[in-house]
Structure formats: C-alpha cells, structure tokens
Design a protein around this motif. Structure first.
Motif, PDB file in Angstrom:
ATOM      1  N   UNK A 144      -3.220 -21.589 104.230  1.00  0.00           N
ATOM      2  CA  UNK A 144      -2.381 -22.697 103.768  1.00  0.00           C
ATOM      3  C   UNK A 144      -2.695 -23.102 102.338  1.00  0.00           C
ATOM      4  N   UNK A 145      -3.434 -22.225 101.650  1.00  0.00           N
ATOM      5  CA  UNK A 145      -3.910 -22.532 100.296  1.00  0.00           C
ATOM      6  C   UNK A 145      -2.767 -22.818  99.323  1.00  0.00           C
ATOM      7  N   UNK A 146      -1.695 -22.039  99.437  1.00  0.00           N
ATOM      8  CA  UNK A 146      -0.567 -22.220  98.518  1.00  0.00           C
ATOM      9  C   UNK A 146       0.628 -22.848  99.230  1.00  0.00           C
ATOM     10  N   UNK A 147       0.376 -23.614 100.245  1.00  0.00           N
ATOM     11  CA  UNK A 147       1.458 -24.274 100.956  1.00  0.00           C
ATOM     12  C   UNK A 147       2.105 -23.370 101.997  1.00  0.00           C
ATOM     13  N   UNK A 148       3.236 -23.822 102.498  1.00  0.00           N
ATOM     14  CA  UNK A 148       3.913 -23.129 103.598  1.00  0.00           C
ATOM     15  C   UNK A 148       5.380 -22.905 103.259  1.00  0.00           C
ATOM     16  N   UNK A 149       5.990 -21.856 103.855  1.00  0.00           N
ATOM     17  CA  UNK A 149       7.429 -21.676 103.638  1.00  0.00           C
ATOM     18  C   UNK A 149       8.203 -22.900 104.139  1.00  0.00           C
ATOM     19  N   UNK A 150       9.285 -23.220 103.446  1.00  0.00           N
ATOM     20  CA  UNK A 150      10.054 -24.408 103.806  1.00  0.00           C
ATOM     21  C   UNK A 150      10.731 -24.221 105.159  1.00  0.00           C
ATOM     22  N   UNK A 151      10.967 -25.327 105.823  1.00  0.00           N
ATOM     23  CA  UNK A 151      11.690 -25.320 107.093  1.00  0.00           C
ATOM     24  C   UNK A 151      12.986 -26.079 106.867  1.00  0.00           C
ATOM     25  N   UNK A 152      14.110 -25.473 107.256  1.00  0.00           N
ATOM     26  CA  UNK A 152      15.399 -26.132 107.077  1.00  0.00           C
ATOM     27  C   UNK A 152      15.517 -27.321 108.024  1.00  0.00           C
ATOM     28  N   UNK A 153      16.235 -28.319 107.570  1.00  0.00           N
ATOM     29  CA  UNK A 153      16.411 -29.512 108.406  1.00  0.00           C
ATOM     30  C   UNK A 153      17.200 -29.140 109.667  1.00  0.00           C
TER      31      UNK A 153
END
Lengths: 165, 244
Positions: free
Chosen positions: B95-104
């Motif tokens: 999770x060092x560089x964040x996570x892929x976005x999740x659509x609403x």
C-alpha cells in the motif's frame, strides 16, 4: 577407613567433575554478556542500543519552533492536524543543519492526489476529487494554499508559494 | 517469623517500591526515560484511514526497511454483501503508493486496514526464541537484539500476524520497534507522525492522561485474532468482522 582404601579412583573422578564445572563457569562468565538477565532472559543492553538509533522525522514540534508563520496559518485551516512531515517528508537532517540541508518542495500534483483522489474505498466524509476533472492539469496550489486548503479560509493564498521564511 | 497484619501493611508497599526500582531502567541516550512508567500500544482508527500509504513510506524511511519488506503495511478489504466471511484483500507493494481507485456504487464494502506489530503482552514470537534474542521490554515493546539473533526464523513462523521477516542482508529477524528510538526521546512513531488523518495514534497505557483511556471507553475497540490470547496492544476501532 579400609572401605575407602580402594576409592581413590572415585575421588579422582569427582575431582575431574569439579574441574570441568569450574571450566564451565569460567567459560560461561566470559561468553554470556554482562547485561544478560538484567530485565529478563535477554541482553538488557540491547534496549539501549535500539533506543540510541538516530531519528529521521524531526517531529512537528521541532518544525514549529522556526516556521511559526506556517504553523499559524495551519492551525486555522483544514490541515491543522496534518503534521509537517506528512507532506514534506523526513527532515530531521534539515532541522539539525538548516543552513546546508534545504528541503525539496513536494510536487502538489502527486502529493495532493495521494490523499484526495476520489475512491469509493475512502471514508465518505473525507474530501475527494477526480484530479484531472477537478483542475484540468492546473497545479493545486494555484487556487489552494496547501497549509490552509479551503478557498477563502486564508487571506493570503500565495503563502503556499512562499513556503518557508 | 511471625508477620502480623501491621507488619504486612508496611512490608507490601516497601516491596512494591523495591520491585518498581528493579523494573526501572533507563536505556542509553534517553536518561529521562523510565521504562517502568510506560506501557506502549497503538490505536488504529479504521474509519479514518484513507489508504494513502504515508505510514508505510514513513516507516521505510525512518527505519531503513529494505524494499519489498514491511514493518507496517496497509491492506484494502472488499467485503461483499453476500460472502461476508471471504473478503477480497489487496495490498500492492504494502500500500506504499496507494490503491487503485474504486468507482462509486460498487457492490459491498471497502475499507483500509493498516497492519503492524501488535506488541503483544503475551507474544508468541518471544516465547519461541531459542537464544533470548527477542523479548518484551519492561515498557511493553517487543524488540529484537539483532546482535544475538541467529536468524533461525522460529519467531517469523510464530507471529500470528505475519509481522516479522528475515532481513535480506543482515540475515537476522527484523520487525517494527514501535520506533523505540523515537518514543524514548518523547517523539511519536514515524507512522503516526506521517499519518494525515490521525488514523494511527501512539498510546501509552500507563499514562493516566493519555486520550487512549477515554477512547477505549467510548468506542467499540477490538484487537486482531483475540482468540489467540496474545495480549495484542494494537487496538482497532471500527474493525469489520471479516478482518483476519
């Protein structure tokens, strides 16, 4: 006494045992570290060795002793509880030697998006935008002061560009 | 020897003072720090975590953690509304560089769970060490004496939370020290310092003024794998039942 007449070999054997035991004690006292067992079944001095390692994040209290203007701006804004080094990175080296170690200003395009790019996985109360859609490539600090990001909450938005004194 | 009740009343506090003196020690370089006055833990507030990975990067910078190894990492859970017991968990590069976005509007519930050493009071990892190289310090921090460690990795297997690893170049066990070099100097840990939302809070359970006590009273706080009776001191607020 006559019963002990033939027991010489037993005494020699016992003597050998005593000698070996003394050798064991001598080797043990040499091999086992002095502080072993000070607090428990481990080397007590290890605690001090771990505690003696150098610090890399100076801590926001240290930053605020010099950068009082930024600290003032920050306490009034929405980023009041975001510590300096959360964005600027580890800067104990700068705090120790401010003249020679100059921090690199973070790139807001990467930095702001890291927290604020929209994702349904984030808590809904957290302010989120789609960076491309929100600004169309215009750098965040054009409109927002990173130290007090809500537009209109700070009278001097250009303070963002000033950074430090 | 006949000990009257009067004698006992005098002896017990005296023994307590003596025992406190035995427990009290000051590590080098932090002369004002008394180990007996602290009992460290960590509060992790899941509803506040945004999965930015600041804690992971800060930890790696502060502690020279080698690439691909983690003293702390962030997992993203996707708990489906149908399969409550089998969540989908991802942690790209910790999770060092964040996570892929999740659509609403996606099905199910998404949330982030930061993981780290739980600094267990009854830690399974310290019990299996054959040489006394890892231990619970008198202030409740689980530490490794890397000069004494053989690198046998018993402790790596024993940790139910997967918080230990063998350092690739030092070849000894390595793990979170709760930034022992910082907390003994009055600073907070690197991960807490870098967390932008206050999702991580260092807690001193022996300090009566620490906000942890009020927090524990007012919230439903759990530890990971309570059935293992490890005495874990990483307290999770808002922990979903699917988290393992």
């Amino acid at each position: 006494m006559s019963s002990l007449k033939d027991a010489g070999h037993l005494f020699r054997f016992a003597g050998l045992f005593v000698l070996l035991f003394l050798v064991f004690l001598a080797v043990r006292s040499y091999v086992v570290p002095k502080s072993f067992g000070e607090y428990g079944h481990y080397r007590g001095a290890a605690i001090g060795e771990i505690a003696a390692r150098p610090v890399k994040f100076a801590g926001h209290q240290t930053c605020e002793t010099c950068h009082t203007d930024i600290a003032d701006t920050k306490t009034k804004g929405a980023h009041a509880h975001v510590n300096c080094e959360a964005c600027h990175g580890a800067l104990a080296a700068h705090a120790d030697d401010p003249a020679n170690v100059t921090p690199v200003k973070p790139d807001t395009a990467v930095l702001c998006a890291r927290c604020h790019s929209a994702s349904a996985a984030k808590p809904t109360s957290f302010p989120q935008v789609d960076p491309a859609d929100h600004s169309g490539g215009v750098p965040c600090e054009t409109c927002h002061n990173p130290h007090s990001p809500v537009i209109g909450s700070d009278s001097t938005p250009s303070a963002a560009k000033g950074g430090s004194k | 020897m006949n000990i009257s009740r009067r004698h006992l009343l005098v002896l017990l506090p005296a023994a307590a003072v003596a025992w406190k003196h035995v427990l009290a020690g000051s590590p080098q370089d932090s002369p004002n720090y008394q180990m007996s006055e602290h009992w460290w833990g960590m509060l992790i507030d899941i509803p506040k975590c945004i999965g930015c990975g600041n804690c992971v990067r800060a930890c790696q910078a502060e502690n020279d953690v080698p690439d691909g190894f983690f003293r702390t990492w962030v997992e993203r859970y996707h708990r489906s509304d149908i399969h409550l017991e089998s969540p989908e968990v991802i942690s790209p590069d910790g999770g060092k560089e964040g996570f892929p976005a999740v659509a609403a509007g996606e099905e199910g519930k998404y949330f982030f769970v930061p993981k780290m050493c739980n600094h267990c009071a009854d830690s399974p990892c310290t019990q299996v060490c054959p040489v006394g190289a890892t231990f619970v310090a008198p202030d409740g921090v689980v530490l490794i004496d890397q000069k004494y460690c053989l690198g046998c990795a018993y402790c790596v297997q024993a940790c139910p939370y997967g918080c230990r690893y063998i350092h690739p170049t030092k070849k000894v066990a390595d793990k979170c020290t709760l930034c022992y070099h910082r907390i003994t100097k009055g600073l907070t840990t690197a991960c807490c310092e870098a967390c932008p939302t206050g999702a991580r809070q260092l807690a001193d359970l022996k300090n009566p003024n620490d906000p942890i006590h009020e927090f524990l009273k007012a919230h439903d706080v759990q530890v990971l794998k309570p059935q293992m009776a490890t005495g874990a001191k990483a307290f999770y607020n808002g922990l979903d039942g699917s988290v393992r």
